[in-house]
Scaffold this motif. Sequence first.
Motif, PDB file in Angstrom:
ATOM      1  N   ASN A  65       0.807  -1.227   0.000  1.00  0.00           N
ATOM      2  CA  ASN A  65       0.000   0.000   0.000  1.00  0.00           C
ATOM      3  C   ASN A  65       0.844   1.282   0.000  1.00  0.00           C
ATOM      4  N   ILE A  66       2.150   1.151  -0.058  1.00  0.00           N
ATOM      5  CA  ILE A  66       3.057   2.306  -0.038  1.00  0.00           C
ATOM      6  C   ILE A  66       3.811   2.345  -1.359  1.00  0.00           C
ATOM      7  N   ARG A  67       3.901   3.533  -1.944  1.00  0.00           N
ATOM      8  CA  ARG A  67       4.650   3.696  -3.194  1.00  0.00           C
ATOM      9  C   ARG A  67       5.846   4.608  -2.969  1.00  0.00           C
ATOM     10  N   LEU A  68       6.924   4.302  -3.644  1.00  0.00           N
ATOM     11  CA  LEU A  68       8.076   5.187  -3.636  1.00  0.00           C
ATOM     12  C   LEU A  68       7.717   6.389  -4.498  1.00  0.00           C
ATOM     13  N   HIS A  69       7.802   7.568  -3.934  1.00  0.00           N
ATOM     14  CA  HIS A  69       7.473   8.793  -4.662  1.00  0.00           C
ATOM     15  C   HIS A  69       8.706   9.391  -5.324  1.00  0.00           C
ATOM     16  N   SER A  70       9.809   9.541  -4.534  1.00  0.00           N
ATOM     17  CA  SER A  70      11.004  10.165  -5.086  1.00  0.00           C
ATOM     18  C   SER A  70      12.220   9.880  -4.219  1.00  0.00           C
ATOM     19  N   LEU A  71      13.360  10.036  -4.866  1.00  0.00           N
ATOM     20  CA  LEU A  71      14.655   9.957  -4.184  1.00  0.00           C
ATOM     21  C   LEU A  71      15.469  11.169  -4.602  1.00  0.00           C
ATOM     22  N   ARG A  72      16.250  11.676  -3.690  1.00  0.00           N
ATOM     23  CA  ARG A  72      17.238  12.711  -3.998  1.00  0.00           C
ATOM     24  C   ARG A  72      18.561  12.231  -3.423  1.00  0.00           C
ATOM     25  N   LEU A  73      19.555  12.086  -4.292  1.00  0.00           N
ATOM     26  CA  LEU A  73      20.883  11.672  -3.862  1.00  0.00           C
ATOM     27  C   LEU A  73      21.823  12.843  -4.052  1.00  0.00           C
ATOM     28  N   ARG A  74      22.211  13.443  -2.926  1.00  0.00           N
ATOM     29  CA  ARG A  74      23.116  14.592  -2.956  1.00  0.00           C
ATOM     30  C   ARG A  74      24.546  14.075  -2.847  1.00  0.00           C
ATOM     31  N   GLU A  75      25.359  14.387  -3.868  1.00  0.00           N
ATOM     32  CA  GLU A  75      26.746  13.950  -3.929  1.00  0.00           C
ATOM     33  C   GLU A  75      27.679  14.966  -3.274  1.00  0.00           C
ATOM     34  N   THR A  76      27.371  16.238  -3.483  1.00  0.00           N
ATOM     35  CA  THR A  76      28.133  17.329  -2.869  1.00  0.00           C
ATOM     36  C   THR A  76      27.144  18.361  -2.372  1.00  0.00           C
ATOM     37  N   GLY A  77      27.649  19.422  -1.790  1.00  0.00           N
ATOM     38  CA  GLY A  77      26.773  20.483  -1.308  1.00  0.00           C
ATOM     39  C   GLY A  77      26.015  21.194  -2.413  1.00  0.00           C
ATOM     40  N   THR A  78      26.474  21.053  -3.648  1.00  0.00           N
ATOM     41  CA  THR A  78      25.847  21.778  -4.754  1.00  0.00           C
ATOM     42  C   THR A  78      25.382  20.880  -5.902  1.00  0.00           C
ATOM     43  N   ALA A  79      25.447  19.555  -5.727  1.00  0.00           N
ATOM     44  CA  ALA A  79      25.085  18.667  -6.841  1.00  0.00           C
ATOM     45  C   ALA A  79      24.304  17.451  -6.344  1.00  0.00           C
ATOM     46  N   TYR A  80      23.191  17.163  -7.026  1.00  0.00           N
ATOM     47  CA  TYR A  80      22.413  15.986  -6.677  1.00  0.00           C
ATOM     48  C   TYR A  80      21.670  15.461  -7.892  1.00  0.00           C
ATOM     49  N   ALA A  81      21.238  14.199  -7.798  1.00  0.00           N
ATOM     50  CA  ALA A  81      20.397  13.564  -8.806  1.00  0.00           C
ATOM     51  C   ALA A  81      19.076  13.209  -8.144  1.00  0.00           C
ATOM     52  N   GLU A  82      17.996  13.327  -8.897  1.00  0.00           N
ATOM     53  CA  GLU A  82      16.678  13.000  -8.377  1.00  0.00           C
ATOM     54  C   GLU A  82      16.001  11.951  -9.247  1.00  0.00           C
ATOM     55  N   TRP A  83      15.204  11.110  -8.599  1.00  0.00           N
ATOM     56  CA  TRP A  83      14.385  10.113  -9.263  1.00  0.00           C
ATOM     57  C   TRP A  83      12.956  10.322  -8.785  1.00  0.00           C
ATOM     58  N   TYR A  84      12.002  10.417  -9.723  1.00  0.00           N
ATOM     59  CA  TYR A  84      10.589  10.551  -9.395  1.00  0.00           C
ATOM     60  C   TYR A  84       9.812   9.416 -10.048  1.00  0.00           C
ATOM     61  N   ALA A  85       8.942   8.788  -9.293  1.00  0.00           N
ATOM     62  CA  ALA A  85       8.114   7.712  -9.831  1.00  0.00           C
ATOM     63  C   ALA A  85       7.290   8.218 -11.016  1.00  0.00           C
ATOM     64  N   SER A  86       6.779   9.446 -10.917  1.00  0.00           N
ATOM     65  CA  SER A  86       5.932   9.994 -11.982  1.00  0.00           C
ATOM     66  C   SER A  86       6.689  10.136 -13.311  1.00  0.00           C
ATOM     67  N   ASP A  87       8.000  10.257 -13.259  1.00  0.00           N
ATOM     68  CA  ASP A  87       8.803  10.344 -14.475  1.00  0.00           C
ATOM     69  C   ASP A  87       9.137   8.970 -15.046  1.00  0.00           C
ATOM     70  N   ASN A  88       8.873   7.935 -14.277  1.00  0.00           N
ATOM     71  CA  ASN A  88       9.323   6.581 -14.638  1.00  0.00           C
ATOM     72  C   ASN A  88       8.190   5.568 -14.697  1.00  0.00           C
ATOM     73  N   SER A  89       6.984   6.024 -14.911  1.00  0.00           N
ATOM     74  CA  SER A  89       5.846   5.086 -14.955  1.00  0.00           C
ATOM     75  C   SER A  89       5.372   4.842 -16.357  1.00  0.00           C
TER      76      SER A  89
END
Length: 150
Positions: free
Chosen positions: A126-150
Motif C-alpha cells: 500500500n506504499i509507493r516510492l514517490h522520489s529519491l534525492r541523492l546529494r553527492e556534494t553540497g551543490t550537486a544531486y540527482a533526483e528520481w521521481y516515480a511519476s517520471d518513470n511510470s
Amino acid sequence: MNKIRITKEFTFETGHALYGYDGKCRNVHGHSYHLSVTVIGTPITDNSEVKLGMVMDFGDLKKIVKEEVVDPFDHATVFNKNTPHIELAEELESRGHKIILANYQPTSENMVIDFAERIQSRLPENIRLHSLRLRETGTAYAEWYASDNS
C-alpha cells in the motif's frame, strides 16, 4: 482518502571512480552522500492499529533503506564491473576493502536508479516510492521521481 508523502533522510560515505570519464572523477575518490527517500500513501485510520495516523512507520522505512542502500554502500568503493578497474577492485578487496561491482557507471544518476529499484522492491503493497534525492556534494544531486518513470 488523503495521500500523504513522508520523507526520511540518510547519510553514508562511498567512494567511486568513473572509468573513461574526461575529468577528475576518473580517479578514485569519495563523497558524503545524502539520500532523501520520499514515499506516498494514506494514513492508517483503523483505531485498532498501533500505527494509527501513520502512512508508514519511519522506523520501518529506515530499516529498508539501511538494509538495501546504507549498509551495503557505506564505506564501500563502487566500480563499474565492465571496466579495467576490475583489477584494482580485486586488489583492494584482497586487502580487506569493501568493494561493490555495479552493472553501471557509478554516477549519482545511475546510483539513484539502482537505489529506487532496491527500495521499491521492499515497500509494503500500500506504499509507493514517490522520489529519491541523492546529494553527492553540497551543490550537486540527482533526483528520481516515480511519476517520471511510470
